[in-house]
Design a protein around this motif. Structure first.
Motif, PDB file in Angstrom:
ATOM      1  N   ARG B 197       5.837  -0.501   2.511  1.00 46.96           N
ATOM      2  CA  ARG B 197       5.615   0.936   2.542  1.00 46.96           C
ATOM      3  C   ARG B 197       4.380   1.369   1.737  1.00 46.96           C
ATOM      4  O   ARG B 197       3.743   2.360   2.056  1.00 46.96           O
ATOM      5  CB  ARG B 197       6.845   1.690   1.992  1.00 46.96           C
ATOM      6  CG  ARG B 197       8.139   1.374   2.695  1.00 46.96           C
ATOM      7  CD  ARG B 197       8.318   2.166   3.941  1.00 46.96           C
ATOM      8  NE  ARG B 197       7.980   3.569   3.748  1.00 46.96           N
ATOM      9  CZ  ARG B 197       7.699   4.390   4.742  1.00 46.96           C
ATOM     10  NH1 ARG B 197       7.696   3.958   5.973  1.00 46.96           N
ATOM     11  NH2 ARG B 197       7.420   5.652   4.500  1.00 46.96           N
ATOM     12  N   ILE B 198       4.102   0.638   0.648  1.00 44.40           N
ATOM     13  CA  ILE B 198       3.075   1.113  -0.280  1.00 44.40           C
ATOM     14  C   ILE B 198       1.831   0.228  -0.276  1.00 44.40           C
ATOM     15  O   ILE B 198       0.718   0.718  -0.119  1.00 44.40           O
ATOM     16  CB  ILE B 198       3.642   1.193  -1.728  1.00 44.40           C
ATOM     17  CG1 ILE B 198       4.922   2.031  -1.743  1.00 44.40           C
ATOM     18  CG2 ILE B 198       2.601   1.740  -2.689  1.00 44.40           C
ATOM     19  CD1 ILE B 198       4.786   3.437  -1.216  1.00 44.40           C
ATOM     20  N   PRO B 201       0.038  -0.809   3.769  1.00 48.67           N
ATOM     21  CA  PRO B 201      -0.742   0.234   4.454  1.00 48.67           C
ATOM     22  C   PRO B 201      -2.089   0.491   3.782  1.00 48.67           C
ATOM     23  O   PRO B 201      -3.095   0.690   4.457  1.00 48.67           O
ATOM     24  CB  PRO B 201       0.150   1.480   4.350  1.00 48.67           C
ATOM     25  CG  PRO B 201       1.526   0.971   4.133  1.00 48.67           C
ATOM     26  CD  PRO B 201       1.383  -0.328   3.380  1.00 48.67           C
ATOM     27  N   GLN B 202      -2.104   0.463   2.457  1.00 50.22           N
ATOM     28  CA  GLN B 202      -3.369   0.694   1.749  1.00 50.22           C
ATOM     29  C   GLN B 202      -4.290  -0.510   1.875  1.00 50.22           C
ATOM     30  O   GLN B 202      -5.502  -0.368   2.023  1.00 50.22           O
ATOM     31  CB  GLN B 202      -3.105   0.982   0.275  1.00 50.22           C
ATOM     32  CG  GLN B 202      -2.353   2.273   0.049  1.00 50.22           C
ATOM     33  CD  GLN B 202      -2.154   2.568  -1.423  1.00 50.22           C
ATOM     34  OE1 GLN B 202      -3.111   2.696  -2.170  1.00 50.22           O
ATOM     35  NE2 GLN B 202      -0.917   2.655  -1.852  1.00 50.22           N
ATOM     36  N   ARG B 205      -5.860  -0.614   5.422  1.00 49.35           N
ATOM     37  CA  ARG B 205      -6.906   0.384   5.530  1.00 49.35           C
ATOM     38  C   ARG B 205      -8.210  -0.142   4.944  1.00 49.35           C
ATOM     39  O   ARG B 205      -9.277   0.052   5.474  1.00 49.35           O
ATOM     40  CB  ARG B 205      -6.442   1.616   4.764  1.00 49.35           C
ATOM     41  CG  ARG B 205      -7.089   2.874   5.195  1.00 49.35           C
ATOM     42  CD  ARG B 205      -6.417   4.026   4.519  1.00 49.35           C
ATOM     43  NE  ARG B 205      -5.165   4.353   5.180  1.00 49.35           N
ATOM     44  CZ  ARG B 205      -4.778   5.601   5.399  1.00 49.35           C
ATOM     45  NH1 ARG B 205      -5.526   6.586   4.994  1.00 49.35           N
ATOM     46  NH2 ARG B 205      -3.645   5.843   6.005  1.00 49.35           N
ATOM     47  N   ASP B 281      -8.231   9.860   3.074  1.00 53.71           N
ATOM     48  CA  ASP B 281      -7.922   8.767   2.151  1.00 53.71           C
ATOM     49  C   ASP B 281      -8.648   8.965   0.837  1.00 53.71           C
ATOM     50  O   ASP B 281      -9.806   9.343   0.814  1.00 53.71           O
ATOM     51  CB  ASP B 281      -8.354   7.437   2.792  1.00 53.71           C
ATOM     52  CG  ASP B 281      -7.866   6.257   2.003  1.00 53.71           C
ATOM     53  OD1 ASP B 281      -6.834   6.406   1.321  1.00 53.71           O
ATOM     54  OD2 ASP B 281      -8.501   5.201   2.063  1.00 53.71           O
TER      55      ASP B 281
END
Lengths: 254, 282
Positions: B197-198, B201-202, B205, B281
């Motif tokens: 979840r954390i 995704p970052q 990106r 972002d």
């Protein structure tokens, strides 16, 4: 005095060979606001981080709302207990640590939905309530990048509150803020305190400690050296190290 | 009424004027770059046009291409586009999976998993891609394993790019600060939830733009698979028709144009994707 909701017994912490917390015992009753003060390197942040196990104590035990985790307990049982403790504690960090890939609202509902399995609509309801109470509801669809430091920290407080914790832990919540933004965060914290939340706050804000805390604890070199009500502690410090610390803040404030 | 009219014609503020001037400057720059590209392209075409230039004493015969051959064989070479794209797409899928596993393995505190990850990356990066393709196609049959040209090519390209891209993923994972993990843990997330979840995704990106570059260079490296002689992609087709009629120049130029077109199209989409990721972002 009500029952202790946080109970730390004989806690030691080593970083490598460095003994950073020395046989600490501390009880915090429900609804009490405790400020931890001390010079940097005194171990106050480490002690706070031991309460929700972001740091693992080397010896001793931490008990939060009846869940006791002793350092000797290992493996799956330990992981479960730590998880239970974390559900009972909310944490606010110096650097906010909002999730940059999520909007404000998503940040706040993330915990309830992912960790507690709460229904999304119910989580949104609760999140909006808390965002409103920290004055950040109007930014709920913004991304953290677009917020000021003070706004980020207020969202972080709402995020922690939405998990409905029994205790809130604040780790220098205003130290990364520009001076003019500190006030808005402190006033939100004061509001949370007035609503009856148990709080442990590591801070350099003496004004906040004096005004809001029920109890101020001074740390030095890994030990609790003084523990008193703020009036008493600030007017008649017993330990010379406390006096030196208070004097230093007085000069800083001038 | 007079006041409204005046307001409508009010001169733009100084900030607005400066902003407009800057926009104009940027637009002008882009237009000029575009025009220069056009000129360079025309020069390139002219160089291969077969024209004769006479400027007083200077005489120059530009390169003459066999246009009849080009027209006749264009279709045959173009048919290789499908294979090239298929190999690239399959290989990138294999590579991304391996890269993610290798990058996560690199984070593991369990020694065997850490070892497998570093061993794989070291072995693959320590040997040539060309050798790896031949290994899967020519060496494995000796062990009774017969892979088709496409499967051997995809396996080699996937393994090879997976090893390189694992570094990209690793950089992405380490770009996510410790505070993010701590915030997730403080909320009570399990390590798995924190990753999914954390952190991921970052990290993704962060890793997508360099991954786009890898994909673009893979479409070109897929040409190496033609060496097996059994995969009828762009390069194989160009070499085949070029050799047969001694028109290598025309055949290779055609293949080059196809590869170039492909990379232009992919670069365009990569740019779009990057612009989209940049929004909202940090």
């Amino acid at each position: 005095m009500s029952l202790p909701i946080v109970k730390i017994s004989n806690l030691d912490k080593y970083f490598g060979r460095l003994h950073v917390l020395k046989n600490i015992s501390l009880e915090v009753p429900e609804r009490q606001v405790v400020c931890l003060i001390g010079r940097s390197g005194s171990g106050k942040s480490t002690l706070l981080r031991c309460v929700n196990f972001l740091e693992d104590p080397s010896h001793g035990a931490v008990e939060v709302d009846g869940v006791r985790v002793a350092a000797e307990v290992k493996g799956q049982e330990r992981r479960q207990l730590i998880h239970d403790v974390r559900l009972k504690t909310g944490m606010v960090f110096q650097e906010f640590n909002l999730f940059p890939h999520m909007s404000v609202l998503e940040n706040v509902i993330e915990g309830p939905v992912t960790v507690k399995g709460m229904d999304r609509n119910r989580a949104v309801e609760l999140a909006e309530l808390n965002l409103d109470s920290v004055g950040m509801l109007f930014k709920k669809d913004e991304y953290p990048m677009r917020l000021s430091g003070g706004q980020k920290q207020r969202v972080a407080i709402a995020r922690a509150l939405t998990m409905e914790p029994r205790v809130m832990l604040f780790d220098e919540p205003t130290s990364a803020l520009d001076p003019e933004l500190i006030g808005e965060v402190l006033s939100v914290m004061k509001k949370v305190a007035n609503e009856g939340m148990t709080m442990i706050v590591v801070t350099h804000e003496m004004g906040f400690a004096r005004e809001v805390a029920d109890r101020v604890i001074v740390m030095s070199e890994g030990e609790l050296i003084e523990d008193a009500a703020p009036d008493e502690l600030f007017s008649q410090p017993k330990d010379p190290r406390t006096r030196a610390l208070i004097d230093r803040y007085r000069t800083d404030e001038k | 009424m007079a006041v409204t009219a005046q307001q409508e014609k009010a001169p733009p503020s100084q900030a607005e004027a400066l902003y407009q001037a800057q926009l104009r400057k940027e637009r002008l720059f882009r237009t000029h770059v575009g025009a220069s590209w056009g000129v360079l392209f025309l020069i390139l075409i002219f160089l291969f046009s077969g024209q004769e230039i006479k400027l007083g004493p200077i005489q120059y015969q530009t390169i003459q291409l066999d246009s009849e051959f080009i027209l006749k064989k264009l279709g045959f070479i173009a048919q290789g586009l499908g294979q090239t794209l298929l190999i690239s797409a399959l290989s990138i899928a294999v590579a991304m999976t391996l890269a993610l596993l290798a990058a996560l393995g690199r984070l593991s505190t369990f020694p065997p998993i850490y070892a497998v990850s570093t061993f794989y990356v070291s072995l693959i990066r320590g040997t040539p891609l060309y050798l790896q393709i031949f290994f899967f196609f020519l060496a494995l049959p000796q062990l009774g394993i017969n892979l088709s040209g496409v499967v051997a090519g995809v396996t080699a390209l996937g393994l090879n790019y997976g090893a390189y891209m694992s570094e990209t993923f690793r950089a992405g994972l380490s770009s996510v600060g410790k505070g993010q993990r701590e915030a997730a843990m403080a909320l009570g997330m399990t390590p798995g939830q924190t990753m999914k979840r954390i952190v991921l995704p970052q990290a993704l990106r962060f890793a997508i733009p360099p991954m786009g570059n890898d994909f673009i260079s893979m479409t070109k490296d897929s040409a190496l698979v033609s060496a097996t002689g059994f995969v009828h992609e762009l390069m194989w087709r160009a070499v085949k028709v070029g050799r047969a009629q001694f028109n290598n120049l025309e055949a290779l130029i055609m293949a080059a144009m196809f590869y170039w077109m492909l990379t232009l199209i992919l670069t365009y989409f990569q740019g779009k994707l990057e612009a989209r990721l940049a929004r909202g972002d940090r």
